[in-house]
Design a protein around this motif. Structure first.
Motif, short mmCIF file in Angstrom:
data_model
loop_
_atom_site.label_atom_id
_atom_site.label_comp_id
_atom_site.label_asym_id
_atom_site.label_seq_id
_atom_site.Cartn_x
_atom_site.Cartn_y
_atom_site.Cartn_z
N ASP A 1 24.76 18.68 15.00
CA ASP A 1 24.41 17.99 16.25
C ASP A 1 22.90 17.98 16.49
OD1 ASP A 1 27.10 17.55 16.70
OD2 ASP A 1 27.30 19.16 18.19
N CYS A 2 22.24 19.09 16.20
CA CYS A 2 20.78 19.17 16.38
C CYS A 2 20.06 18.22 15.44
CB CYS A 2 20.29 20.59 16.12
SG CYS A 2 20.72 21.74 17.41
N LEU A 3 20.52 18.14 14.21
CA LEU A 3 19.88 17.23 13.25
C LEU A 3 20.05 15.78 13.67
CD1 LEU A 3 20.80 19.03 9.92
CD2 LEU A 3 18.51 18.80 10.94
N GLU A 4 21.24 15.45 14.15
CA GLU A 4 21.48 14.09 14.61
C GLU A 4 20.65 13.75 15.84
OE1 GLU A 4 25.72 13.83 15.11
OE2 GLU A 4 26.08 13.74 12.95
N ALA A 5 20.41 14.73 16.71
CA ALA A 5 19.64 14.51 17.94
C ALA A 5 18.15 14.79 17.76
CB ALA A 5 20.20 15.41 19.05
N ASP A 6 17.75 15.18 16.56
CA ASP A 6 16.36 15.53 16.28
C ASP A 6 15.86 16.62 17.24
OD1 ASP A 6 14.19 15.27 14.59
OD2 ASP A 6 13.23 13.70 15.81
N ALA A 7 16.72 17.61 17.47
CA ALA A 7 16.42 18.71 18.40
C ALA A 7 15.88 19.91 17.63
CB ALA A 7 17.67 19.08 19.19
N ASN A 8 14.61 19.85 17.30
CA ASN A 8 14.00 20.87 16.45
C ASN A 8 13.94 22.25 17.09
OD1 ASN A 8 13.62 19.06 14.36
ND2 ASN A 8 11.66 18.38 15.17
N ALA A 9 13.71 22.32 18.39
CA ALA A 9 13.64 23.62 19.05
C ALA A 9 15.00 24.33 18.98
CB ALA A 9 13.20 23.46 20.50
#
Length: 122
Positions: free
Chosen positions: A73-81
């Motif tokens: 999910d983080c990779l898909e949302a580009d949520a690096n933090a």
């Protein structure tokens, strides 16, 4: 970190932390690929369970599945933090096992041997 804190640091703790960080970074980087299914999921499940019980294995298998879903999910949302926080969470799980079981470091190094140092051409 101050000098006094460095002098009181146990070299074994540094080694465990270094290996936990290395493995967490590797697994996080490969959580979406085929290596997750082929290697990481079961290897980490068994490592984190520490051969204690099938209940421990089931718990860690579920925990790792949930962790991986959050990574995807983080990779898909580009949520690096959040991705960095999840990597730290995995590192914490690994380090916790390293601290509670004397044979854990040997087990981790068998499963995830450090990369060979690169040799420079003469």
């Amino acid at each position: 970190m101050n000098k006094a804190a460095n002098e009181n640091t146990d070299p074994a703790d540094n080694s465990r932390a270094e290996h936990a960080q290395r493995v967490a970074a590797l697994v996080t980087a490969e959580a979406v690929g085929e290596e997750w299914k082929k290697r990481h999921h079961m290897t980490l499940t068994f490592f984190l369970a520490g051969a204690r019980s099938s209940h421990e294995e089931e718990h860690h298998a579920w925990q790792l599945d949930e962790w991986r879903k959050r990574i995807v999910d983080c990779l898909e949302a580009d949520a690096n933090a959040e991705l960095a926080a999840l990597q730290e969470q995995l590192q914490g799980w690994i380090l916790g096992e390293l601290r509670c079981r004397d044979t854990a470091l040997d087990s981790l190094l068998r499963a995830y041997s450090p990369p060979e140092p690169r040799r420079e051409a003469p």
